[in-house]
Design a protein around this motif. Structure first.
Motif, short mmCIF file in Angstrom:
data_model
loop_
_atom_site.label_atom_id
_atom_site.label_comp_id
_atom_site.label_asym_id
_atom_site.label_seq_id
_atom_site.Cartn_x
_atom_site.Cartn_y
_atom_site.Cartn_z
N VAL A 164 -6.20 21.02 -13.78
CA VAL A 164 -5.62 20.30 -12.65
C VAL A 164 -4.09 20.33 -12.75
N ASP A 165 -3.45 20.20 -11.59
CA ASP A 165 -1.99 20.18 -11.56
C ASP A 165 -1.41 18.79 -11.78
N ASN A 166 -2.10 17.77 -11.30
CA ASN A 166 -1.59 16.40 -11.36
C ASN A 166 -2.50 15.51 -12.18
N LEU A 167 -1.90 14.76 -13.07
CA LEU A 167 -2.65 13.85 -13.92
C LEU A 167 -1.70 12.78 -14.43
N ASP A 168 -2.13 11.54 -14.38
CA ASP A 168 -1.33 10.45 -14.93
C ASP A 168 -2.14 9.69 -15.96
N LEU A 169 -1.45 9.14 -16.92
CA LEU A 169 -2.08 8.33 -17.96
C LEU A 169 -1.69 6.87 -17.75
N PHE A 170 -2.62 5.98 -18.02
CA PHE A 170 -2.37 4.56 -17.86
C PHE A 170 -2.66 3.83 -19.16
N THR A 171 -2.00 2.71 -19.32
CA THR A 171 -2.17 1.89 -20.52
C THR A 171 -3.59 1.36 -20.63
N ASN A 172 -4.19 1.04 -19.49
CA ASN A 172 -5.53 0.46 -19.51
C ASN A 172 -6.20 0.69 -18.16
N GLY A 173 -7.47 0.37 -18.09
CA GLY A 173 -8.24 0.56 -16.87
C GLY A 173 -7.76 -0.30 -15.73
N HIS A 174 -7.26 -1.50 -16.03
CA HIS A 174 -6.77 -2.38 -14.97
C HIS A 174 -5.62 -1.72 -14.21
N MET A 175 -4.67 -1.17 -14.93
CA MET A 175 -3.53 -0.53 -14.26
C MET A 175 -3.98 0.66 -13.43
N ALA A 176 -4.96 1.40 -13.92
CA ALA A 176 -5.48 2.53 -13.15
C ALA A 176 -6.11 2.05 -11.84
N LEU A 177 -6.90 0.98 -11.91
CA LEU A 177 -7.50 0.43 -10.70
C LEU A 177 -6.44 -0.08 -9.73
N GLU A 178 -5.51 -0.86 -10.26
CA GLU A 178 -4.51 -1.48 -9.41
C GLU A 178 -3.63 -0.44 -8.71
N LEU A 179 -3.17 0.55 -9.44
CA LEU A 179 -2.31 1.56 -8.85
C LEU A 179 -3.07 2.51 -7.94
N SER A 180 -4.35 2.75 -8.22
CA SER A 180 -5.16 3.58 -7.33
C SER A 180 -5.32 2.90 -5.98
N LEU A 181 -5.60 1.60 -6.00
CA LEU A 181 -5.70 0.86 -4.74
C LEU A 181 -4.36 0.85 -4.02
N GLN A 182 -3.30 0.64 -4.75
CA GLN A 182 -1.96 0.60 -4.16
C GLN A 182 -1.61 1.95 -3.52
N ALA A 183 -1.95 3.03 -4.18
CA ALA A 183 -1.63 4.37 -3.67
C ALA A 183 -2.33 4.65 -2.35
N MET A 184 -3.48 4.03 -2.14
CA MET A 184 -4.22 4.27 -0.90
C MET A 184 -3.72 3.42 0.26
N ASN A 185 -2.81 2.46 -0.03
CA ASN A 185 -2.22 1.63 1.01
C ASN A 185 -3.28 0.99 1.91
N LEU A 186 -4.25 0.37 1.28
CA LEU A 186 -5.37 -0.22 2.01
C LEU A 186 -5.04 -1.61 2.53
N GLN A 187 -5.77 -2.02 3.54
CA GLN A 187 -5.69 -3.38 4.07
C GLN A 187 -7.10 -3.81 4.41
N GLY A 188 -7.44 -5.05 4.06
CA GLY A 188 -8.75 -5.56 4.43
C GLY A 188 -9.59 -5.98 3.25
N GLU A 189 -10.87 -5.62 3.31
CA GLU A 189 -11.84 -6.07 2.32
C GLU A 189 -12.35 -4.90 1.48
N VAL A 190 -12.60 -5.20 0.21
CA VAL A 190 -13.15 -4.21 -0.71
C VAL A 190 -14.46 -4.75 -1.25
#
Length: 132
Positions: free
Chosen positions: A52-78
């Motif tokens: 793969v060309d793009n890959l990021d490492l995170f300190t923990n699973g929480h940060m991966a979840l939080e930033l993944s949601l943030q990157a999608m710029n979602l609004q509403g309910e999950v």
């Protein structure tokens, strides 16, 4: 009385000299975290291994979840499950989203797929399943 101990929590450690050699470049650079030598080396090797060309490492699973949601710029309910570590819900809430909890099935304790559809509304922006 038996004196043999089973060290369940005893850490598995390499020989000291091997460890010191492995961290020498970190010691010399004084760069312990955030894109240091070892971090970048691991990213490079993982990109090559997975092709793969793009890959990021995170300190923990929480940060991966939080930033993944943030990157999608979602609004509403999950839609997610309450049968998970607290970080799942925290990541949703910290992104200004509303968690909607789907019950689990009694076989594997994951979200009951038979119940998800009834929870989907016009405010649903994502479904976040987890494994246990």
């Amino acid at each position: 009385m038996t004196t043999n101990k089973i060290n369940v929590t005893k850490s598995s450690m390499p020989p000291f000299e091997e460890y010191v050699n492995e961290i020498k470049d970190i010691w010399d650079s004084r760069w312990l975290t955030n894109m240091g030598v070892k971090h970048e080396e691991l990213r490079k090797e993982l990109r090559k291994y997975w092709g793969v060309d793009n890959l990021d490492l995170f300190t923990n699973g929480h940060m991966a979840l939080e930033l993944s949601l943030q990157a999608m710029n979602l609004q509403g309910e999950v839609i997610t499950t309450p049968y998970t570590f607290a970080s799942t819900t925290h990541a949703i809430v910290r992104n200004g989203l509303t968690p909607v909890f789907c019950d689990i099935n009694p076989v594997d304790y994951t979200m009951d797929v038979e119940k998800i559809e009834s929870l989907i509304t016009d405010r649903t922006c994502a479904i976040m399943p987890v494994h246990v």
